[in-house]
Design a protein around this motif. Structure first.
Motif, PDB file in Angstrom:
ATOM      1  N   SER A  34     -15.382  55.973   9.127  1.00 18.45           N
ATOM      2  CA  SER A  34     -14.570  55.372   9.951  1.00 18.45           C
ATOM      3  C   SER A  34     -13.027  55.238   9.838  1.00 18.45           C
ATOM      4  CB  SER A  34     -14.958  53.816  10.134  1.00 18.45           C
ATOM      5  OG  SER A  34     -16.264  53.577  10.724  1.00 18.45           O
ATOM      6  N   LYS A  35     -12.138  55.228  10.738  1.00 17.49           N
ATOM      7  CA  LYS A  35     -10.884  55.383  10.513  1.00 17.49           C
ATOM      8  C   LYS A  35     -10.118  54.522  11.598  1.00 17.49           C
ATOM      9  CE  LYS A  35      -6.642  56.249   8.972  1.00 17.49           C
ATOM     10  NZ  LYS A  35      -6.344  55.450   7.883  1.00 17.49           N
TER      11      LYS A  35
ATOM     12  N   SER B  10     -19.919  44.291   8.468  1.00 14.14           N
ATOM     13  CA  SER B  10     -20.841  45.148   8.256  1.00 14.14           C
ATOM     14  C   SER B  10     -21.912  44.677   7.360  1.00 14.14           C
ATOM     15  CB  SER B  10     -20.082  46.534   7.509  1.00 14.14           C
ATOM     16  OG  SER B  10     -19.616  46.103   6.460  1.00 14.14           O
TER      17      SER B  10
ATOM     18  N   ALA C 147     -19.289  43.678   4.487  1.00 14.29           N
ATOM     19  CA  ALA C 147     -17.687  43.319   4.609  1.00 14.29           C
ATOM     20  C   ALA C 147     -17.644  42.425   5.846  1.00 14.29           C
ATOM     21  CB  ALA C 147     -16.867  44.835   4.857  1.00 14.29           C
TER      22      ALA C 147
ATOM     23  N   LEU D 163      -8.999  44.286   9.610  1.00 11.29           N
ATOM     24  CA  LEU D 163      -8.288  45.500   9.010  1.00 11.29           C
ATOM     25  C   LEU D 163      -6.960  45.703  10.187  1.00 11.29           C
ATOM     26  CD1 LEU D 163     -11.137  48.206   8.537  1.00 11.29           C
ATOM     27  CD2 LEU D 163     -10.231  46.770   6.904  1.00 11.29           C
TER      28      LEU D 163
ATOM     29  N   CYS E  58      -4.368  51.667   6.988  1.00  8.72           N
ATOM     30  CA  CYS E  58      -5.600  51.329   5.944  1.00  8.72           C
ATOM     31  C   CYS E  58      -6.254  52.603   5.905  1.00  8.72           C
ATOM     32  CB  CYS E  58      -6.344  50.326   6.521  1.00  8.72           C
ATOM     33  SG  CYS E  58      -7.105  50.661   8.265  1.00  8.72           S
ATOM     34  N   GLU E  59      -6.913  52.526   4.827  1.00  4.82           N
ATOM     35  CA  GLU E  59      -7.716  53.486   4.184  1.00  4.82           C
ATOM     36  C   GLU E  59      -8.938  53.780   5.074  1.00  4.82           C
ATOM     37  OE1 GLU E  59      -7.435  55.556   1.667  1.00  4.82           O
ATOM     38  OE2 GLU E  59      -5.159  54.695   1.512  1.00  4.82           O
TER      39      GLU E  59
ATOM     40  N   SER F  55     -13.226  54.179   5.725  1.00  9.48           N
ATOM     41  CA  SER F  55     -14.242  53.803   5.073  1.00  9.48           C
ATOM     42  C   SER F  55     -15.372  54.941   5.337  1.00  9.48           C
ATOM     43  CB  SER F  55     -14.504  52.364   5.546  1.00  9.48           C
ATOM     44  OG  SER F  55     -15.184  52.392   6.889  1.00  9.48           O
TER      45      SER F  55
ATOM     46  N   LEU G 193     -19.533  54.740   5.290  1.00 10.06           N
ATOM     47  CA  LEU G 193     -20.606  53.820   5.203  1.00 10.06           C
ATOM     48  C   LEU G 193     -21.885  54.920   4.973  1.00 10.06           C
ATOM     49  CD1 LEU G 193     -19.729  51.808   8.272  1.00 10.06           C
ATOM     50  CD2 LEU G 193     -19.305  51.456   6.032  1.00 10.06           C
TER      51      LEU G 193
ATOM     52  N   GLY H  41     -23.280  50.375   1.762  1.00  7.86           N
ATOM     53  CA  GLY H  41     -21.854  50.192   2.349  1.00  7.86           C
ATOM     54  C   GLY H  41     -21.696  49.660   3.584  1.00  7.86           C
TER      55      GLY H  41
ATOM     56  N   HIS I  97     -22.817  47.856  11.457  1.00  9.89           N
ATOM     57  CA  HIS I  97     -21.350  47.338  11.590  1.00  9.89           C
ATOM     58  C   HIS I  97     -21.072  46.731  13.048  1.00  9.89           C
ATOM     59  CE1 HIS I  97     -20.956  51.569  11.964  1.00  9.89           C
ATOM     60  NE2 HIS I  97     -20.004  51.312  12.323  1.00  9.89           N
TER      61      HIS I  97
END
Length: 142
Positions: A5-6, A16, A39, A43, A47-48, A50, A52, A57, A61
């Protein structure tokens, strides 16, 4: 499946879960199953990305837009009802059971972990998923 995911622009809240590991994985309440919160944050870009994983993880979500935003989710392998990879939807609820304590909208078990009960539900009527097949070069593990 594994989910990459971005957040492309804007801001969103992400919550999540992973299914609770033993000894709590047998805790059920009225058709709901206990899930560990992985989580619970807002966000904002930049950002970075992720990742899952199927068992760790936060693969289950929920994204909630905080303003105009877009997120790119890449699933591997993709949803496929014929192969048993269904897109499932859940309602999250919190209850007090045994040594669990209600903290906000989640459960807390001594040790600092937070849990919710997830109950499967029908898909939302106003949700549309647009999928596409990856046509780029083959991706290999190293």
């Amino acid at each position: 499946m594994t989910v990459f995911s971005k957040l492309l622009f804007g801001a969103m809240h992400v919550k999540s879960y992973d299914w609770a590991a033993t000894p709590h994985d047998d805790v059920q309440l009225q058709g709901s199953r206990l899930a560990k919160v992985k989580a619970d944050a807002i966000l904002t870009t930049p950002c970075e990305a992720s990742v899952l994983y199927p068992e760790d993880g936060g693969n289950m979500h929920r994204f909630t837009a905080q303003n105009a935003c877009a997120v790119l989710d890449v699933l591997g392998p993709p949803y496929d009802d014929g192969s048993g990879r269904h897109c499932q939807y859940y309602n999250a609820s919190s209850y007090s059971v045994g040594k669990m304590f209600l903290t906000g909208d989640s459960m807390s078990i001594p040790g600092g972990d937070r849990y919710d009960f997830l109950e499967e539900r029908e898909p939302p009527q106003d949700f549309y998923l647009v999928g596409s097949t990856y046509m780029g070069p083959r991706i290999l593990d190293h």
